[in-house]
Scaffold this active site. Structure first.
Site, short mmCIF file in Angstrom:
data_model
loop_
_atom_site.label_atom_id
_atom_site.label_comp_id
_atom_site.label_asym_id
_atom_site.label_seq_id
_atom_site.Cartn_x
_atom_site.Cartn_y
_atom_site.Cartn_z
N GLY A 206 0.71 -1.25 -0.08
CA GLY A 206 -0.06 0.10 0.21
C GLY A 206 0.88 1.23 -0.04
CB VAL A 207 1.41 4.00 -1.88
CG1 VAL A 207 2.24 5.44 -1.50
CG2 VAL A 207 2.32 3.13 -2.45
N GLY A 208 0.63 5.35 1.24
CA GLY A 208 -0.49 6.38 1.98
C GLY A 208 0.59 7.72 1.97
N GLY A 209 -0.15 8.79 2.30
CA GLY A 209 0.65 9.89 2.60
C GLY A 209 1.63 10.03 3.57
CG PHE A 210 3.27 7.72 7.53
CD1 PHE A 210 3.61 8.70 8.25
CD2 PHE A 210 3.89 6.55 7.53
CE1 PHE A 210 4.65 8.57 9.38
CE2 PHE A 210 4.88 6.29 8.57
CZ PHE A 210 5.54 7.28 9.51
CE LYS B 266 0.18 3.22 7.42
NZ LYS B 266 -1.03 3.74 8.18
CE LYS C 178 6.93 3.50 -2.82
NZ LYS C 178 8.00 3.08 -3.68
CB VAL C 179 1.82 -0.01 3.72
CG1 VAL C 179 1.68 -0.98 4.87
CG2 VAL C 179 1.13 1.45 4.05
CG ASP D 194 -8.34 9.74 5.09
OD1 ASP D 194 -9.48 9.76 4.41
OD2 ASP D 194 -7.36 9.27 4.67
#
Ligand SMILES: *[C@@H]1O[C@H](CO)[C@@H](O)[C@H](O)[C@H]1NC(C)=O
Ligand SMILES: *[C@@H]1O[C@H](CO)[C@@H](O)[C@H](O)[C@H]1NC(C)=O
Ligand SMILES: *[C@@H]1O[C@H](CO)[C@@H](O)[C@H](O)[C@H]1NC(C)=O
Ligand SMILES: *[C@@H]1O[C@H](CO)[C@@H](O)[C@H](O)[C@H]1NC(C)=O
Ligand SMILES: *[C@@H]1O[C@H](CO)[C@@H](O)[C@H](O)[C@H]1NC(C)=O
Ligand SMILES: *[C@@H]1O[C@H](CO)[C@@H](O)[C@H](O)[C@H]1NC(C)=O
Ligand SMILES: *[C@@H]1O[C@H](CO)[C@@H](O)[C@H](O)[C@H]1NC(C)=O
Ligand SMILES: *[C@@H]1O[C@H](CO)[C@@H](O)[C@H](O)[C@H]1NC(C)=O
Length: 851
Positions: A515-519, A536, A521-522, A633
């Site tokens: 996954g990829v988030g604002g924070f 994360k 990559k996961v 969110d």
């Protein structure tokens, strides 16, 4: 014959497996609160048990004092094993260490004192009191008796959110301390009741007391050091220092791994197996006429009652029911004819017994524990003892030292108050955390949003870190640096090393990205024995990122719930910011509803998932901890499913500081995702938990209709799911947009209740929206209705349910087209924001969705 033999053997094996399993899961204890401080030390100190004691100047934020006086010496005698003793912090006036308590309950407080040489302070002359709000640990304590170290250990029940450890010097004297541990302990360590030997009876309410551990002995065995005890306790060897009369003991020991903890009863937390695997027994145990007691005598302070815990484990017998013995405390019978075999059903199974010794029954300041053969016909007269703990109980003044309560001032009165006043604000971590939470929670504090403003912070972050920092250092006299506020907070789950995580993810290989988030990559990672983790990794941080990261971890690690994805640990080496979560095998909920090839979820599964997610959010809002948290969110990609399709809310907490963690990604500045955003929040930037409720309403429709919250490829009126669904609902034709895969299986009552819940969530104004608790209730009701309709178990009834739905649907289907053609573009944001959601913005929206 064979059958007869088989049965007990297999049930025994099962018992063994169960007990082995139980003992294994209890074997490790991870404290929620874990403050380890090497006072006065310029750098962190790692003890041989692997624990890191944080440097004290760094942890100055815990401490309100107006001085920084340190003593250091490298010439600690060899036997003073602990590196902690090499440095000390000296206080001329009353000073307070204040620790945030994540998990109320039992805590170990361990204090280390060693009078080091200092040019202007003679530490052996220091006289001081150590106390907390309602409890005195040491009264007018002095380390002058010997030059040796003083180690004091306490078991305290902490009921409030913080714990203040006050060092209060006697007038004209000063205080010092070399090391402090303030660490969560399992509550089960302290019993509720115990046997009273004089007068014989039962003592209830032991848990109301606090304790000082005076003696903890591994009878018959070597010292067990903190590294061999998951609670970091030290079990002294009894080979010296404890008087034994007569010297008729024979030490026995077995391999610790042969100790089997029982199902219920003793656990490795009560005592590690090294304690149970050694014992003292009687020398001539085979001789039939041997008749004497094994005796231990220990010095205690008069005027206090004591909790005495005796540990037993039959490692001497070769068969069951061959060992019976008596236990005496101060000459009075404690247990007559103790028959371990009947209590534990097996050999080598730990057992312990608690006694309370009333202050009035103690003479000469001695506690005497004796074991000797019982009068019963023992085949072989013998008696054993494996371990021994003596704990002093608080007296009526709430003290563990002397008769003065913590309200009594032992000196420096006028001095004290001024310092307290001066430093009151400076109680860094507490004040700051409270501040952050208050500000985040406050509904009207935020400034109106100006879309032209380029500061991402003013948008969703009511405050920023540097603001906090100025605020704190401005008001405090002790120059508290914000950057250090959280650096010593160690109650943060497991710290991982960077190498560990790099190995787990095959050097952060792209193929491990889930996954990829604002924070950032996961990654999926695998550690010890194939345990899977979601890792994360934040983009390399700025200096401010460090603070926020720490805040983040701190908040996150406080949150534990079946329906929240748990933070397992973190890594903050150098510039890395990595959070480690439990791995959720079934991934995001969205993938199970649409846009993938995964099998479709049934209506019942969807209801259960909705309920799970609602529970998670409800917990966030109402606070398993004392303060509520707004997710910000909520969406179907932030609801993850574990291997059993249990829904867990993820990505909470990060949302608070997300924008500044990565300032290069402007897209993360706006928290929340389009399509889910509370219009009221948009308009007025009032962030409340009702914004989450709105987003959750969108999620509910997404689950029902199996389509994204925003789908720009659809005709205009259908783009925004919330608007579209609400329009359908208003016209009473919601069935038209229900996922065709499940529409036939939904009972109308269930659908009605579900949609009602979703509709209420989407109310224009926050005040009109239900709480997550209410939503939860409605969803559970919807599930009950669904189950009830199935329980009728009559195909006709079932058909009726569906037929009705169909009829309703066809009646209204004509209206539907009409409505569709007349509906206007949904305006997400009202005029005063200056932004209208129209097609030009959709390109941006996709970016947000990509988070
Ligand atoms: C410190 O005080 C003790 C007790 O008063 C005394 O015996 C000792 O000599 C003193 N040490 C120093 C270095 O002054
Ligand atoms: C701690 O004290 C509180 C309040 O007296 C009590 O409810 C709780 O059970 C105690 N906890 C332990 C572990 O003794
Ligand atoms: C302590 O644990 C280590 C392994 O962690 C083991 O090798 C050692 O023998 C243990 N010490 C005792 C006294 O049992
Ligand atoms: C063992 O100690 C108890 C209590 O002190 C005493 O009553 C008993 O007589 C002793 N037994 C022997 C054999 O000395
Ligand atoms: C000790 O005994 C005294 C008098 O018998 C009683 O008042 C007190 O509550 C007892 N204390 C404990 C801790 O049992
Ligand atoms: C914000 O404004 C400053 C100066 O006004 C500018 O240097 C900076 O690049 C802007 N930041 C963004 C994200 O637009
Ligand atoms: C943080 O807040 C302070 C005080 O309001 C302000 O001066 C500063 O510019 C802010 N910093 C950022 C990066 O927004
Ligand atoms: C709605 O619009 C579609 C084409 O956009 C048209 O075919 C249909 O007749 C319209 N329905 C009504 C009721 O106006």
């Amino acid at each position: 014959m064979g059958g007869i033999h088989k049965l007990p053997a297999s049930s025994l094996a099962l018992l063994f497996i169960i007990s082995y399993f139980l003992s294994t899961i209890n074997a490790r204890f991870t404290p929620s609160d874990n403050y380890l401080i090497d006072c006065g030390s310029p750098q962190n100190t790692i003890l041989d048990d692997g624990r890191t004691f944080k440097s004290d100047p760094q942890s100055v934020s815990f401490l309100s004092t107006d001085e920084n006086i340190f003593a250091t010496s490298d010439s600690i005698p060899e036997n003073e094993k602990l590196h902690l003793y090499r440095t000390a912090r000296i206080f001329d006036s009353e000073s307070v260490y204040k620790f945030l308590v994540f998990q109320p309950g039992r805590h170990f407080l361990r204090l280390y004192f060693y009078p080091l040489h200092h040019p202007s302070y003679n530490l052996t002359t220091a006289v001081f009191t150590v106390k907390t709000d309602n409890l005195v640990f040491l009264h007018d304590f002095s380390a002058r008796e010997k030059t040796a170290s003083h180690f004091k250990e306490y078991l305290v029940n902490v009921t409030s959110d913080d714990f203040s450890l006050v060092f209060s010097p006697l007038k004209k004297s000063f205080a010092f301390v070399n090391g402090i541990e303030f660490v969560s302990a399992p509550d089960e360590l302290v019993p509720n009741s115990a046997t009273v030997v004089s007068p014989p009876g039962v003592f209830n309410g032991i848990s109301d007391y606090d304790f000082q551990v005076l003696h903890r002995i591994n009878v018959g065995g070597p010292m067990v050091s903190p590294k061999n005890d998951t609670l970091s306790r030290t079990w002294m060897s009894d080979s010296h220092g404890y008087m034994m009369f007569p010297k008729g003991d024979k030490l026995v020991s077995v391999d610790p791994s042969t100790i089997t903890y029982p199902v219920g009863g003793a656990t490795p937390l009560i005592a590690p197996n090294q304690v149970y695997s050694s014992a003292a027994s009687m020398e001539d145990s085979g001789v039939s006429n041997s008749n004497f007691n094994l005796t231990w005598e220990m010095k205690v302070d008069s005027g206090f009652s004591y909790l005495i815990r005796l540990h037993f484990c039959d490692i001497v017998s070769t068969s069951l029911n061959s060992l019976y013995f008596n236990v005496y405390v101060n000459g009075m019978i404690g247990v007559s004819g103790l028959d371990l075999a009947s209590l534990t059903s097996n050999l080598a199974v730990p057992y312990y017994n608690d006694f309370v010794m009333n202050a009035s029954a103690i003479s000469n300041g001695l506690i005497r524990v004796q074991v000797g053969p019982s009068d019963l016909e023992s085949p072989i007269p013998n008696a054993i003892l494996n371990g021994l703990e003596i704990m002093k109980m608080t007296n009526s003044a709430g003290s563990l030292d002397g008769v003065f309560s913590s309200r009594t001032n032992s000196g420096g009165v006028s001095h004290t108050t001024t310092i307290l006043e001066a430093t009151g604000v400076a109680v860094g971590a507490i004040a700051l955390l409270a501040l952050i939470i208050t500000l985040i929670r406050s509904k009207n504090k935020a400034k109106g949003w100006n879309p032209d403003q380029n500061s991402s912070r003013s948008w969703f972050l009511p405050i920023n870190a540097s603001y906090c920092s100025t605020l704190l250092s401005g008001k405090s006299k002790s120059k508290i640096g914000y950057s250090s506020v959280f650096s010593t907070m160690t109650g943060l789950g497991r710290p991982f090393t960077f190498n560990e995580l790099r190995d787990a993810t095959k050097n952060f290989d792209e193929s491990a990205v889930i996954g990829v988030g604002g924070f950032g990559k996961v990654y999926i990672g695998e550690i010890e024995q194939g345990t899977k983790l979601a890792i994360k990794r934040g983009n390399p941080r700025s200096s401010q990122g460090i603070n926020e990261f720490q805040t983040e971890i701190q908040l996150l690690s406080k949150l534990r719930h079946r329906h929240l994805v748990s933070l397992i640990g973190y890594c903050d080496e150098n510039t890395e910011m990595i959070l480690v979560y439990e791995y959720m095998a079934n991934g995001p909920l969205r993938d199970h509803i649409y846009g993938s090839t995964l099998p479709s979820l049934t209506w019942r599964q969807r209801l259960e998932i909705s309920i799970g997610a609602a529970r998670g959010l409800h917990y966030l809002h109402t606070g398993g901890s004392s303060q509520g948290i707004i997710h910000r969110d909520v969406k179907t990609t932030n609801i993850l499913l574990d291997e059993n399709l249990v829904a867990k809310v993820s990505d909470f907490g990060l949302s608070k500081t997300g924008p500044s963690l990565d300032q290069t990604h402007v897209s993360t500045a706006v928290k929340g995702s389009f399509g889910y955003l509370d219009p009221e929040y948009f308009r007025r930037q009032q962030l409340t938990e009702k914004s989450d409720v709105y987003s959750f309403g969108v999620v509910l429709f997404e689950i029902l209709c199996a389509r994204p919250a925003l789908d720009p490829s659809l005709p205009r009126e259908q783009v925004n799911l919330a608007e579209w669904a609400m329009a359908k609902q208003r016209k009473g034709v919601i069935e038209m947009i229900v996922d065709p895969k499940i529409v036939k299986s939904i009972c109308s009552g269930s659908l009605l209740k579900y949609v009602e819940a979703a509709e209420k969530c989407l109310a224009e104004y926050g005040v009109d929206r239900p709480s997550m608790g209410d939503v939860l209730w409605n969803l559970e009701f919807a599930l009950q209705l669904q189950d009830a309709s199935l329980q009728l178990d009559s195909p006709e009834e079932d058909d009726n349910c569906h037929a009705k739905t169909k009829t309703d649907a066809s009646e209204k289907s004509k209206k539907v087209d009409e409505i569709n053609n007349h509906s206007d573009v949904s305006v997400l944001i009202n005029d005063d924001s200056g932004v209208v959601v129209g097609s030009p913005l959709f390109s941006k929206i996709e970016d947000f969705e990509g988070r």
